[in-house]
Design a protein around this motif. Structure first.
Motif, PDB file in Angstrom:
ATOM      1  N   ASN A  75      39.517  28.036  35.058  1.00 17.91           N
ATOM      2  CA  ASN A  75      38.385  28.539  34.840  1.00 17.91           C
ATOM      3  C   ASN A  75      36.976  28.943  35.402  1.00 17.91           C
ATOM      4  N   ASP A  76      37.593  30.426  35.364  1.00 16.27           N
ATOM      5  CA  ASP A  76      36.965  31.948  35.422  1.00 16.27           C
ATOM      6  C   ASP A  76      36.600  32.114  33.889  1.00 16.27           C
ATOM      7  N   ILE A  77      37.758  31.690  33.308  1.00 16.70           N
ATOM      8  CA  ILE A  77      37.765  32.015  31.261  1.00 16.70           C
ATOM      9  C   ILE A  77      36.973  30.965  31.184  1.00 16.70           C
ATOM     10  N   LYS A  78      36.946  29.803  31.120  1.00 17.60           N
ATOM     11  CA  LYS A  78      35.965  29.097  30.790  1.00 17.60           C
ATOM     12  C   LYS A  78      34.932  29.022  31.344  1.00 17.60           C
ATOM     13  N   ALA A  79      34.079  29.878  31.833  1.00 16.12           N
ATOM     14  CA  ALA A  79      33.169  29.954  32.578  1.00 16.12           C
ATOM     15  C   ALA A  79      32.148  30.680  31.621  1.00 16.12           C
ATOM     16  N   ILE A  80      33.306  31.934  31.171  1.00 13.30           N
ATOM     17  CA  ILE A  80      33.178  33.435  30.020  1.00 13.30           C
ATOM     18  C   ILE A  80      31.224  32.236  29.498  1.00 13.30           C
ATOM     19  N   CYS A  81      31.782  31.490  28.737  1.00 14.29           N
ATOM     20  CA  CYS A  81      31.045  31.167  27.186  1.00 14.29           C
ATOM     21  C   CYS A  81      30.292  29.558  28.468  1.00 14.29           C
ATOM     22  N   SER A  96      32.108  38.311  29.463  1.00 17.31           N
ATOM     23  CA  SER A  96      32.426  38.264  30.903  1.00 17.31           C
ATOM     24  C   SER A  96      31.712  39.619  32.086  1.00 17.31           C
ATOM     25  N   LYS A  97      31.235  39.026  32.739  1.00 13.63           N
ATOM     26  CA  LYS A  97      30.335  39.400  34.076  1.00 13.63           C
ATOM     27  C   LYS A  97      31.613  40.356  34.905  1.00 13.63           C
ATOM     28  N   SER A  98      32.907  39.795  35.115  1.00 15.62           N
ATOM     29  CA  SER A  98      33.714  40.258  35.708  1.00 15.62           C
ATOM     30  C   SER A  98      34.640  40.180  34.698  1.00 15.62           C
ATOM     31  N   PRO A  99      35.844  41.565  35.234  1.00 16.23           N
ATOM     32  CA  PRO A  99      36.901  42.239  34.602  1.00 16.23           C
ATOM     33  C   PRO A  99      37.861  40.879  34.532  1.00 16.23           C
ATOM     34  N   TYR A 118      59.982  43.204  23.691  1.00 15.85           N
ATOM     35  CA  TYR A 118      58.751  43.319  23.844  1.00 15.85           C
ATOM     36  C   TYR A 118      58.585  44.540  25.202  1.00 15.85           C
ATOM     37  N   ARG A 119      57.306  45.754  25.101  1.00 14.93           N
ATOM     38  CA  ARG A 119      56.901  46.156  26.047  1.00 14.93           C
ATOM     39  C   ARG A 119      55.894  45.857  26.253  1.00 14.93           C
ATOM     40  N   ALA A 120      55.052  45.880  27.930  1.00 13.05           N
ATOM     41  CA  ALA A 120      54.772  45.433  28.798  1.00 13.05           C
ATOM     42  C   ALA A 120      53.827  46.186  28.826  1.00 13.05           C
ATOM     43  N   THR A 121      52.739  45.826  28.242  1.00 15.29           N
ATOM     44  CA  THR A 121      51.220  47.224  28.695  1.00 15.29           C
ATOM     45  C   THR A 121      50.563  45.931  29.514  1.00 15.29           C
ATOM     46  N   ARG A 122      50.236  47.056  31.068  1.00 14.35           N
ATOM     47  CA  ARG A 122      49.062  46.071  32.089  1.00 14.35           C
ATOM     48  C   ARG A 122      47.523  46.124  31.789  1.00 14.35           C
ATOM     49  N   GLY A 123      46.453  45.729  32.178  1.00 12.84           N
ATOM     50  CA  GLY A 123      45.689  46.052  31.617  1.00 12.84           C
ATOM     51  C   GLY A 123      44.175  45.541  32.360  1.00 12.84           C
ATOM     52  N   ARG A 124      42.866  46.094  32.957  1.00 10.47           N
ATOM     53  CA  ARG A 124      41.571  45.246  32.875  1.00 10.47           C
ATOM     54  C   ARG A 124      40.979  45.110  31.923  1.00 10.47           C
ATOM     55  N   VAL A 125      40.393  44.561  31.575  1.00 12.82           N
ATOM     56  CA  VAL A 125      39.766  43.995  30.376  1.00 12.82           C
ATOM     57  C   VAL A 125      38.121  43.415  30.652  1.00 12.82           C
ATOM     58  N   GLN A 126      37.091  43.372  30.231  1.00 16.41           N
ATOM     59  CA  GLN A 126      36.201  42.649  30.179  1.00 16.41           C
ATOM     60  C   GLN A 126      36.643  41.234  28.364  1.00 16.41           C
TER      61      GLN A 126
END
Length: 132
Positions: A75-81, A96-99, A118-126
């Motif tokens: 719902n937070d993803i949907k709320a970006i729009c 998004s207002k938050s990452p 596969y190689r995994a990379t973690r992140g935090r993005v807007q």
């Protein structure tokens, strides 16, 4: 680890942008986006996680080069729009207002046929939302 906006992130955003995101509606395209890019509570977020989730989401025949999974509340993803979690950014784009926490799975190379590694990379993005 904090992820700077990298080319992998822009591949994720390209996928997001190509999906006509009327995310305010639970339509077929939104459900397809969720099936390929959403994992609310990932376990591990390491290479084994990527290999497992890519296979379970049918993204390994042939091996998909790069795929990003966004974690958290859909719902937070949907709320970006909407105004709830998004704000105007560069024309038709909303940011998004938050990452969000994300895991990017990148094919290690070699054959494009399974078994895929596969190689995994973690992140935090807007994240972004595009209006058509």
């Amino acid at each position: 680890m904090m992820m700077v906006l990298s080319p992998l992130f822009f591949i994720f955003m390209l996928d997001l942008g190509l999906t006509p995101l009327t995310l305010a509606q639970d339509d077929h395209r939104y459900r397809h986006f969720l099936s390929q890019h959403y994992d609310p509570k990932p376990k591990g977020r390491d290479d084994r996680y990527c290999e497992s989730i890519m296979k379970s989401r049918n993204l390994t025949n042939p091996c998909k080069g790069v795929n990003t999974f966004i974690h958290g509340n859909k719902n937070d993803i949907k709320a970006i729009c909407e105004d709830k979690n998004g704000k105007p950014y560069r024309g038709n784009l909303r940011i998004s207002k938050s990452p969000f926490e994300v895991t990017t799975c990148k094919h290690k190379g070699g054959s494009s046929r399974p078994p895929c590694k596969y190689r995994a990379t973690r992140g935090r993005v807007q994240s972004h939302c595009y209006w058509l």
